[in-house]
Design a protein around this motif. Structure first.
Motif, PDB file in Angstrom:
ATOM      1  N   ASP A  18       0.565 -11.885  14.165  1.00  0.00           N
ATOM      2  CA  ASP A  18      -0.198 -11.144  13.138  1.00  0.00           C
ATOM      3  C   ASP A  18       0.602  -9.951  12.618  1.00  0.00           C
ATOM      4  N   PHE A  19       1.921 -10.112  12.593  1.00  0.00           N
ATOM      5  CA  PHE A  19       2.786  -9.064  12.076  1.00  0.00           C
ATOM      6  C   PHE A  19       2.441  -8.749  10.621  1.00  0.00           C
ATOM      7  N   THR A  26       2.876  -3.850   2.945  1.00  0.00           N
ATOM      8  CA  THR A  26       1.436  -4.113   2.949  1.00  0.00           C
ATOM      9  C   THR A  26       0.686  -2.915   3.506  1.00  0.00           C
ATOM     10  N   LEU A  27       1.241  -2.341   4.599  1.00  0.00           N
ATOM     11  CA  LEU A  27       0.602  -1.172   5.200  1.00  0.00           C
ATOM     12  C   LEU A  27       0.604   0.000   4.227  1.00  0.00           C
ATOM     13  N   LEU A  28       1.753   0.215   3.591  1.00  0.00           N
ATOM     14  CA  LEU A  28       1.901   1.366   2.700  1.00  0.00           C
ATOM     15  C   LEU A  28       0.983   1.265   1.494  1.00  0.00           C
ATOM     16  N   SER A  29       0.766   0.042   1.031  1.00  0.00           N
ATOM     17  CA  SER A  29      -0.008  -0.107  -0.212  1.00  0.00           C
ATOM     18  C   SER A  29      -1.503  -0.239   0.042  1.00  0.00           C
ATOM     19  N   ARG A  30      -1.909  -0.075   1.322  1.00  0.00           N
ATOM     20  CA  ARG A  30      -3.336  -0.172   1.610  1.00  0.00           C
ATOM     21  C   ARG A  30      -4.113   0.987   0.974  1.00  0.00           C
ATOM     22  N   ALA A  31      -5.311   0.687   0.454  1.00  0.00           N
ATOM     23  CA  ALA A  31      -6.093   1.688  -0.265  1.00  0.00           C
ATOM     24  C   ALA A  31      -6.497   2.833   0.660  1.00  0.00           C
ATOM     25  N   SER A  32      -7.013   2.491   1.826  1.00  0.00           N
ATOM     26  CA  SER A  32      -7.445   3.560   2.727  1.00  0.00           C
ATOM     27  C   SER A  32      -6.549   3.606   3.950  1.00  0.00           C
ATOM     28  N   PRO A  33      -6.190   4.795   4.414  1.00  0.00           N
ATOM     29  CA  PRO A  33      -5.346   4.870   5.592  1.00  0.00           C
ATOM     30  C   PRO A  33      -6.108   4.445   6.841  1.00  0.00           C
ATOM     31  N   GLY A  34      -5.360   4.250   7.916  1.00  0.00           N
ATOM     32  CA  GLY A  34      -6.006   3.835   9.154  1.00  0.00           C
ATOM     33  C   GLY A  34      -5.776   2.370   9.435  1.00  0.00           C
ATOM     34  N   GLY A  35      -5.960   2.023  10.678  1.00  0.00           N
ATOM     35  CA  GLY A  35      -5.627   0.663  11.114  1.00  0.00           C
ATOM     36  C   GLY A  35      -6.673  -0.342  10.728  1.00  0.00           C
ATOM     37  N   ARG A  36      -6.221  -1.580  10.555  1.00  0.00           N
ATOM     38  CA  ARG A  36      -7.132  -2.677  10.297  1.00  0.00           C
ATOM     39  C   ARG A  36      -7.820  -3.055  11.595  1.00  0.00           C
TER      40      ARG A  36
END
Lengths: 217, 156
Positions: free
Chosen positions: B139-140, B145-155
């Motif tokens: 599940d790498f 993808t992480l940087l462009s996420r709308a809200s910070p914080g882990g999935r």
């Protein structure tokens, strides 16, 4: 022939004597050969000559074929332990279809005149065998570049003829090749810009020290 | 007395555990249903990925993978088959990507005229890819993808 006072050397005299005797013998032999036979009939002579010719040619061809086998080549430990051992792990020995190349397939030209020329060159290899030029792995490694360079030069000069005895450019289906191979063959092989050995060095045996060889680092 | 009973109980428990382990068939992605004390049949070898198309790196520092077969390529003291296409002087003809300039650096950061000896053996970092299906899922998530996420914080 006479010896003059200027050449008192005994050895010289003996040699001259030998030359003179040889000349006499040759002349006698010639006289026998050009005179018609008084003992044998013409038919006997023709038939005997024919039979002798068949035996000579058959023997020559048999010897030629016998020395043109992998068994003969690997009869010497120089070939068996070095180049043959290296060949065994390559695609020219072990592959999916089980079709394989033997030593003479690549190293002896297939058509007659070239084959005889190569066989005559190979007399130097007999010399090398007698005097142990490459009778250890270390000696073989030392000569490896020289030996490989001979083969590269031969393949280069005959447009990789021995490769093409099996690998015909006309029969190559480039759609069945990997994209990389297909592009390279279209650019270099089909345009005749390069020949097989230019790119495919070291495919059947290990490489020598490649420093200074064009295309290598 | 109590202590001795405890030891006996432990021994029984270990024996029971061991026998149930050997009897059990543990199904894992790598082993298959082969019992742990058996050696299963080797899976068939799958061919190398041989597309010659450059693959995206999973992270910036990843050594690029080799997108072609390298069977029989000799890389040793005598020669380096990889460099007959990827060397600086060879790429015009081969159209292959050039060895990165970092590979010319020695360990003190000094640039050498040719590949640094410590970078000579390509397959220490660069490897060809197999066509096998990964037996273990992954599940790498790519950094972009992480940087462009709308809200910070882990999935997770």
């Amino acid at each position: 022939m006479t010896t003059t006072a200027d050449e008192p050397d005994e050895g010289m005299k003996a040699r001259r004597g030998f030359v003179a005797r040889s000349w006499d013998f040759a002349r006698e032999l010639w006289q026998v050969l050009i005179r018609p036979s008084s003992v044998f009939g013409l038919g006997v002579l023709v038939l005997a000559g024919f039979a002798a010719g068949v035996i000579f040619w058959g023997g020559f061809n048999t010897a030629l074929e016998l020395t043109n086998t992998e068994k003969f080549c690997t009869g010497c430990h120089e070939m068996k332990d070095n180049v043959y051992a290296e060949l065994r792990s390559t695609i020219h020995f072990a592959n999916r279809s089980g079709v394989r190349a033997t030593c003479p397939d690549c190293h002896v030209p297939h058509n007659w005149t070239d084959k005889i020329a190569r066989k005559m060159q190979a007399s130097k290899e007999v010399w090398g065998k007698l005097f142990g030029t490459i009778d250890t792995r270390e000696k073989f490694q030392d000569h490896r570049l020289e030996l490989a360079a001979h083969e590269w030069a031969r393949f280069k000069s005959n447009d990789s003829l021995e490769c093409r005895n099996c690998h015909s450019a006309d029969s190559m289906d480039i759609t069945k090749q990997s994209p990389r191979a297909s592009v390279a063959h279209q650019r270099f092989l089909f345009t005749k810009e390069k020949t097989c050995i230019d790119c495919h060095k070291g495919i059947a045996h290990h490489l020598p020290d490649m420093r200074g060889v064009p295309g290598w680092q | 007395m109590m202590k001795r009973f405890g030891i006996a109980l432990l021994a029984v428990a270990i024996a029971a555990g061991a026998s149930s382990l050997t009897a059990q068939t543990v199904t894992s992605g790598l082993r298959g249903p082969t019992p742990l004390n058996d050696e299963g049949p080797a899976p068939p070898m799958t061919p190398m990925r041989n597309t010659s198309e450059r693959e995206v790196r999973n992270y910036p520092e990843q050594p690029p993978v080799i997108p072609h077969s390298i069977d029989g390529y000799q890389v040793d003291l005598n020669g380096n088959k990889c460099l007959s296409c990827h060397a600086r002087a060879r790429i015009a003809e081969s159209k292959a990507p050039m060895v990165s300039i970092t590979h010319f650096m020695d360990r003190d950061g000094q640039f050498l005229a040719s590949i640094s000896p410590r970078r000579f053996f390509c397959t220490e970092c660069h490897v060809p890819q197999n066509t096998a299906n990964p037996p273990v899922s992954n599940d790498f998530t790519d950094i972009d993808t992480l940087l462009s996420r709308a809200s910070p914080g882990g999935r997770r």
